[in-house]
Every structure is written in C-alpha cells, then in structure tokens.
Design a protein around this motif. Structure first.
Motif, PDB file in Angstrom:
ATOM      1  N   UNK A 142      33.544  44.784  41.034  1.00 21.96           N
ATOM      2  CA  UNK A 142      34.432  44.114  40.094  1.00 21.96           C
ATOM      3  C   UNK A 142      35.858  44.622  40.268  1.00 21.96           C
ATOM      4  N   UNK A 143      36.791  43.699  40.177  1.00 26.42           N
ATOM      5  CA  UNK A 143      38.209  44.031  40.165  1.00 26.42           C
ATOM      6  C   UNK A 143      38.833  43.249  39.016  1.00 26.42           C
ATOM      7  N   UNK A 144      39.310  43.976  38.002  1.00 29.08           N
ATOM      8  CA  UNK A 144      39.974  43.352  36.873  1.00 29.08           C
ATOM      9  C   UNK A 144      41.452  43.693  36.943  1.00 29.08           C
ATOM     10  N   UNK A 145      42.265  42.679  36.769  1.00 32.88           N
ATOM     11  CA  UNK A 145      43.716  42.845  36.840  1.00 32.88           C
ATOM     12  C   UNK A 145      44.292  42.354  35.519  1.00 32.88           C
ATOM     13  N   UNK A 146      44.935  43.243  34.796  1.00 32.37           N
ATOM     14  CA  UNK A 146      45.611  42.864  33.558  1.00 32.37           C
ATOM     15  C   UNK A 146      47.103  42.912  33.823  1.00 32.37           C
TER      16      UNK A 146
ATOM     17  N   UNK B 278      47.875  38.073  30.600  1.00 34.80           N
ATOM     18  CA  UNK B 278      46.662  37.523  31.212  1.00 34.80           C
ATOM     19  C   UNK B 278      45.732  38.643  31.661  1.00 34.80           C
ATOM     20  N   UNK B 279      44.491  38.262  31.872  1.00 35.68           N
ATOM     21  CA  UNK B 279      43.514  39.118  32.543  1.00 35.68           C
ATOM     22  C   UNK B 279      42.854  38.261  33.616  1.00 35.68           C
ATOM     23  N   UNK B 280      42.659  38.850  34.783  1.00 34.22           N
ATOM     24  CA  UNK B 280      42.090  38.140  35.921  1.00 34.22           C
ATOM     25  C   UNK B 280      40.968  38.994  36.490  1.00 34.22           C
TER      26      UNK B 280
END
Length: 140
Positions: free
Chosen positions: A83-87, A66-68
């Motif tokens: 922005x904060x992207x969590x993979x 997933x990516x969030x």
C-alpha cells in the motif's frame, strides 16, 4: 526526493488508484482513477475522459485536501498486501490532450496532487512475515 525509488517503481507499475476528495457540503467522495507519476514535479497526475466535468475535479476547487491510495494483494497464502497512501493538496491543471489506453481522447484537465505525507507499507519488503512489517510514515 519525495518518493523513494521502490515507491516510484510501484507507482509506475500500477494502473489504478483511489482518490478521496471533499465535496462542498463536507461529505467525502472516493473515486477509482487512472494516474501517472510526474517525475519532473514529484506529483501524482490524475487524468481521465471528461475530467473537467467530474465531481472530483469540481471538489478540489472548494477544498484542495486529498488522499490518494494505490494498493494490491501480492499473495493470499500467506496474506500479503502492499500500500502507498499519499495525503496532500490537489490543484486543477491543464496538460496537452492525449489519447488513453482505450483510444479515447483524454481531457486536457487533470488533477495534480502534491504530496505532504506518505505512508508506504510492504512495497520494499516482501520477505518479512506480513505481521512483522512496519509502515514507513513520513511528512515531505
């Protein structure tokens, strides 16, 4: 620690994120979701009304990648975004039934995201010129 203190504060302030999952046929699905930061586990917990019946919940049973993303615009003049992207990986989990902000009973089923890569941008620096900002990209 997976997240830095300013990232945890940002997550705790946010109300909405976007979760990208992979459908069984390989196409992508991106959904706006409510979430919370689980401090004990260092995960992102995505909850919702009838979560166990949702396509995104079923998607992670077939592919747990997933990516969030959580992001916002703090200024339009000058243009400034955070922005904060969590993979990472996600799992289907169960928690006690709770009541949502609107008073509706939330499903006990949640999606629990374990971060593997974090991309943070503009959260800890609101002073530098927008085009001078450097993303903090790291594997965890």
């Amino acid at each position: 620690m997976t997240f830095k203190p300013h990232e945890i504060a940002y997550l705790n302030e946010a109300d909405l994120g976007r979760l990208a999952t992979v459908q069984p046929d390989g196409t992508l699905q991106n959904s706006p979701v409510g979430f919370s930061y689980n401090e004990q586990l260092g995960t992102i917990d995505v909850a919702g009304y009838r979560m166990s019946h949702s396509q995104k919940y079923r998607n992670i049973a077939h592919n747990n990648r997933v990516a969030f993303v959580v992001d916002d615009i703090t200024s339009r003049d000058p243009w400034r975004v955070r922005c904060l992207e969590i993979r990472g990986t996600a799992e289907q989990a169960q928690v006690p039934v709770t009541t949502g902000k609107g008073g509706d009973e939330l499903d006990s089923a949640i999606i629990r995201i374990t971060p593997q890569r974090i991309i943070s941008f503009g959260i800890d620096d609101q002073e530098s010129e927008p085009h001078q900002l450097v993303p903090d990209i790291r594997s965890v």
